[in-house]
Design an enzyme around this catalytic site. Structure first.
Site, PDB file in Angstrom:
ATOM      1  CG  MET A   1      43.176  33.403  38.804  1.00  0.00           C
ATOM      2  SD  MET A   1      43.680  33.335  40.521  1.00  0.00           S
ATOM      3  CE  MET A   1      42.157  33.742  41.330  1.00  0.00           C
TER       4      MET A   1
ATOM      5  CG  HIS B   1      32.188  34.721  36.139  1.00  0.00           C
ATOM      6  ND1 HIS B   1      32.323  36.029  35.763  1.00  0.00           N
ATOM      7  CD2 HIS B   1      33.069  34.538  37.156  1.00  0.00           C
ATOM      8  CE1 HIS B   1      33.220  36.624  36.528  1.00  0.00           C
ATOM      9  NE2 HIS B   1      33.715  35.738  37.372  1.00  0.00           N
TER      10      HIS B   1
ATOM     11  CD  GLN C   1      43.771  41.534  39.379  1.00  0.00           C
ATOM     12  OE1 GLN C   1      44.078  40.668  40.173  1.00  0.00           O
ATOM     13  NE2 GLN C   1      42.920  41.320  38.392  1.00  0.00           N
TER      14      GLN C   1
ATOM     15  N   GLY D   1      39.076  43.497  34.594  1.00  0.00           N
ATOM     16  CA  GLY D   1      37.751  43.917  35.032  1.00  0.00           C
ATOM     17  C   GLY D   1      37.832  44.919  36.171  1.00  0.00           C
TER      18      GLY D   1
ATOM     19  CG  HIS E   1      36.263  35.273  33.751  1.00  0.00           C
ATOM     20  ND1 HIS E   1      35.553  34.416  34.554  1.00  0.00           N
ATOM     21  CD2 HIS E   1      37.310  35.687  34.478  1.00  0.00           C
ATOM     22  CE1 HIS E   1      36.146  34.318  35.732  1.00  0.00           C
ATOM     23  NE2 HIS E   1      37.221  35.078  35.723  1.00  0.00           N
TER      24      HIS E   1
HETATM   25  P1  AMP Z   1      39.895  36.115  37.930  1.00  0.00           P
HETATM   26  O1  AMP Z   1      39.678  34.859  37.141  1.00  0.00           O
HETATM   27  O2  AMP Z   1      39.001  36.249  39.115  1.00  0.00           O
HETATM   28  O3  AMP Z   1      41.350  36.355  38.245  1.00  0.00           O
HETATM   29  O4  AMP Z   1      39.461  37.316  36.975  1.00  0.00           O
HETATM   30  C1  AMP Z   1      40.039  37.491  35.717  1.00  0.00           C
HETATM   31  C2  AMP Z   1      39.642  38.846  35.162  1.00  0.00           C
HETATM   32  O5  AMP Z   1      38.228  38.915  35.055  1.00  0.00           O
HETATM   33  C3  AMP Z   1      40.078  39.993  36.095  1.00  0.00           C
HETATM   34  O6  AMP Z   1      40.550  41.081  35.298  1.00  0.00           O
HETATM   35  C4  AMP Z   1      38.805  40.334  36.795  1.00  0.00           C
HETATM   36  O7  AMP Z   1      38.745  41.674  37.252  1.00  0.00           O
HETATM   37  C5  AMP Z   1      37.776  40.078  35.715  1.00  0.00           C
HETATM   38  N1  AMP Z   1      36.474  39.857  36.336  1.00  0.00           N
HETATM   39  C6  AMP Z   1      36.159  38.980  37.315  1.00  0.00           C
HETATM   40  N2  AMP Z   1      34.870  39.104  37.676  1.00  0.00           N
HETATM   41  C7  AMP Z   1      34.358  40.104  36.926  1.00  0.00           C
HETATM   42  C8  AMP Z   1      33.065  40.716  36.828  1.00  0.00           C
HETATM   43  N3  AMP Z   1      32.051  40.341  37.593  1.00  0.00           N
HETATM   44  N4  AMP Z   1      32.901  41.704  35.928  1.00  0.00           N
HETATM   45  C9  AMP Z   1      33.929  42.113  35.144  1.00  0.00           C
HETATM   46  N5  AMP Z   1      35.163  41.571  35.177  1.00  0.00           N
HETATM   47  C10 AMP Z   1      35.379  40.580  36.049  1.00  0.00           C
END
Ligand code: AMP
Length: 283
Positions: free
Chosen positions: A30, A34, A153, A147, A37
């Site tokens: 999304m 960081h 999820q 992640g 990602h």
């Molecule tokens: P999001 O943008 O929050 O939807 O996350 C996108 C992907 O990045 C998802 O698969 C998350 O699980 C992964 N993700 C987000 N934060 C972390 C983190 N701190 N460590 C590892 N993967 C992450």
């Protein structure tokens, strides 16, 4: 690095690359990228010819009282970080493109989506399963990277991909943390200084659980109670749930035998934070 906003253009380009025999690694996000990602993008870079990163803040997975409108967005910054981590393509579709007028089709995974975060976020995983299915159909990845930060999820997506015979591999990568243990999240920037200093208590409580298990404790109520006590020592923290569950079906365990997912959601001020730890296995 190319940026595609139009679905058809992205789909056409990736299809041609696949016809040349190039493998596709896919990282759905999304945005507001960081290190969490970026660790997924780097892993995709190592194992695939073409690395596609999608950035889409998916309205279908936010509840009416959640922070869809306030979710942080910064495409220029994301472009820079994604490029530096090895992305070949950013797919950045519009909400209109993904959910045009008259849109009616959703993907629903049952049971495991009603547990843990599903209880306080009804409809959330239906939104997640739907967007991920659509993105998989557009990108046609060989491997998709998620992640462990969002463990439920990842479990839901794996279940869905298996149940629906999707022809791809799902890889789940470790949680990337700040030096004090707080799991990285795009939403952490909204924590006040006070909230930020309380936030590592989630990780501290997981480490407490780890120590108890290491010393031989298997009783999940005892572990949960000790975690609760630690979290409640922070005034601004309100527990949404603490769960110790079977890693496959997310049913609560009375005792830890082999594998278990220890997961929790805690409100720190207005922010709801999640974290987890897996013992004896992997997603
Ligand atoms: P999001 O943008 O929050 O939807 O996350 C996108 C992907 O990045 C998802 O698969 C998350 O699980 C992964 N993700 C987000 N934060 C972390 C983190 N701190 N460590 C590892 N993967 C992450």
């Amino acid at each position: 690095m190319r940026i595609f906003k139009e679905i058809k253009e992205a789909q056409g380009y990736i299809k041609k690359e696949k016809e040349k025999g190039r493998s596709v690694g896919f990282v759905p996000t999304m945005g507001y990228l960081h290190e969490g990602h970026l660790s997924l993008i780097r892993e995709a870079r190592k194992r695939n010819d073409l690395v596609v990163v999608s950035i889409f803040v998916n309205p279908a997975q936010f509840g009416p009282k959640e922070d869809y409108k306030r979710y942080p967005r910064d495409l220029k910054r994301d472009e820079r970080l994604a490029r530096a981590s090895g992305a070949d393509i950013i797919f950045y579709p519009s909400v209109r493109g993904i959910y045009p007028d008259g849109y009616q089709t959703y993907v629903e995974v049952t049971d495991i989506t009603e547990r843990l975060c599903g209880k306080s976020r009804p409809g959330h995983f239906k939104g997640v399963a739907t967007i991920v299915t659509k993105l998989f159909n557009i990108v046609q990845p060989d491997i998709a990277y998620f992640g462990q930060k969002d463990a439920q999820q990842a479990i839901v997506i794996k279940r869905m991909a298996g149940d629906l015979n999707m022809d791809l591999k799902i890889r789940v990568m470790p949680i990337v943390r700040e030096p004090d243990g707080l799991a990285m999240s795009s939403r952490n920037r909204y924590l006040s200084d006070r909230e930020r200093s309380d936030a590592p208590v989630l990780y501290d409580s997981l480490n407490l659980a780890r120590r108890l298990i290491k010393s031989g404790c298997r009783d999940t109520n005892r572990i949960k109670n000790d975690m609760k006590r630690l979290i409640k020592s922070k005034k601004g923290a309100r527990i949404d749930y603490i769960s110790i569950s079977d890693l496959r079906n997310l049913r609560e365990l009375k005792r830890i035998k082999k594998e278990a997912l220890i997961a929790l959601a805690v409100r720190i001020g207005k922010r709801r934070l999640i974290d987890n730890m897996i013992v004896g296995g992997r997603i």
